[in-house]
Design a protein around this motif. Sequence first.
Motif, PDB file in Angstrom:
ATOM      1  N   GLU A 158       1.008  -1.029   0.096  1.00 18.15           N
ATOM      2  CA  GLU A 158      -0.126   0.020  -0.079  1.00 18.15           C
ATOM      3  C   GLU A 158       0.919   1.144  -0.063  1.00 18.15           C
ATOM      4  N   GLY A 159       0.696   1.984  -1.049  1.00 14.61           N
ATOM      5  CA  GLY A 159       1.477   3.415  -0.794  1.00 14.61           C
ATOM      6  C   GLY A 159       2.928   3.192  -1.432  1.00 14.61           C
ATOM      7  N   ARG A 181      -5.572  -2.484  -6.862  1.00 15.36           N
ATOM      8  CA  ARG A 181      -6.889  -2.770  -5.970  1.00 15.36           C
ATOM      9  C   ARG A 181      -7.143  -1.885  -4.816  1.00 15.36           C
ATOM     10  N   ASP A 182      -8.202  -1.312  -4.350  1.00 13.56           N
ATOM     11  CA  ASP A 182      -8.262  -0.398  -3.193  1.00 13.56           C
ATOM     12  C   ASP A 182      -8.187  -1.508  -1.961  1.00 13.56           C
ATOM     13  N   ALA A 183      -7.330  -1.892  -1.679  1.00 12.02           N
ATOM     14  CA  ALA A 183      -7.350  -2.951  -0.358  1.00 12.02           C
ATOM     15  C   ALA A 183      -5.742  -2.821   0.102  1.00 12.02           C
ATOM     16  N   ALA A 188      -1.296   0.072  -4.536  1.00 10.36           N
ATOM     17  CA  ALA A 188       0.160   0.711  -4.838  1.00 10.36           C
ATOM     18  C   ALA A 188       0.310   1.847  -6.088  1.00 10.36           C
ATOM     19  N   THR A 189       1.186   2.418  -6.249  1.00 12.40           N
ATOM     20  CA  THR A 189       1.280   3.173  -7.309  1.00 12.40           C
ATOM     21  C   THR A 189       2.114   2.538  -8.446  1.00 12.40           C
ATOM     22  N   VAL A 190       1.564   2.185  -9.647  1.00  8.04           N
ATOM     23  CA  VAL A 190       1.933   0.870 -10.429  1.00  8.04           C
ATOM     24  C   VAL A 190       2.667   1.773 -11.928  1.00  8.04           C
ATOM     25  N   ASP A 208       9.963   1.002  -5.079  1.00  4.94           N
ATOM     26  CA  ASP A 208      10.220   0.466  -4.112  1.00  4.94           C
ATOM     27  C   ASP A 208      10.255  -0.944  -4.279  1.00  4.94           C
ATOM     28  N   ILE A 209       9.233  -1.353  -5.123  1.00  3.99           N
ATOM     29  CA  ILE A 209       9.313  -2.885  -5.732  1.00  3.99           C
ATOM     30  C   ILE A 209       9.473  -2.797  -7.207  1.00  3.99           C
TER      31      ILE A 209
END
Length: 295
Positions: A158-159, A181-183, A188-190, A208-209
């Motif tokens: 998230e984030g 998805r909003d969960a 994430a910001t993709v 970050d990933i």
Amino acid sequence: MPSAERLRGEPVAAEIRADVRDRVHELGERGVTPTLATVVMSDDPADERFVELKHAACRDLDIASRDVRIDPDAPAERLHQAIDRLCADPAVDGVFVQVPLPDHVALAEVRQRLDPATDIDCLSFTNLGRLVRGDPRYLPATPAAVRRLLTTYEVPIEGEDVAIVGRSEIVGKPLTNLLLRDAPDGNATVTVCHSRTSNLGAVTRQADIVVTAAGVPGLVDGSMLSRGVTVVDVSANRIESGSEGKTQVVGDVDFESAAAVAEAITPVPGGVGPVTLAMLVSNVVLAAERRADAG
Ligand code: NAP
């Protein structure tokens, strides 16, 4: 010296399989045996291996499986008929079509024909649409495996800024939707990269990933990553190793240089692959549970 934590897939897959085993047992008490049907229209030995792994996973978990083979030179109608037959068979819970298909077979037609209820790898337009909407019927196995690896190893999503290298309809695009998805295991910001991305390193260094699914050995090395990044390498590229015609499986990431800067990294093999397999059989059981509940 590489210092990153290894995000090994096998312990995660074992956790999923243990859950699947319990659910198969419960279904057995209701007189239901989950059944997977695979459909292969290819003579590529790699497809042969992938499909055999699926059947072996089913055998191990007391899931029934059927293996339908279609000559890759046969007309597309043969594949269509097989899909229609399997989707209409009340004894089949999940239908998995191995892709890529031969050039003369339109994937879109296959997506159209698959029954969303048995489309356990989210290939059909309906199931893909639900994934895009944020309400998936089944999670596509490989993207779900990437997310499950991250959550099991407590990598925050998230984030976070996530760079996905590869925009295929099997990995990159569905993974994008899953991580958006909003969960708590989404949001994430993709950023999605592909072969025309002008400066891949500039994108991956911001992330970050980093998830790679390009099928290009050595595409991403440590110089293209920021310190502390988490790297998930989805690719399984078979390359020649040594002079005796031996092959080995490698990812897209240059492991040594990446592990020297990353906080955590998946090995190849032994990272995403085993989790994908476990996710797929879990979806077969989910399909069987839904069918049993619908009674
Ligand atoms: P694919 O359909 O060939 O897609 C590859 C993607 O990578 C395309 O979007 C392509 O861009 C992009 N790409 C290629 N070269 C690039 C470059 N130099 N820079 C940036 N992007 C580049 O492959 P796929 O089916 O998604 O599979 C990808 C890899 O994952 C393969 O190695 C496959 O074996 C592996 N895989 C593993 C699993 C698992 O569970 N472990 C499951 C499925 C696939 P364009 O769109 O511009 O062509």
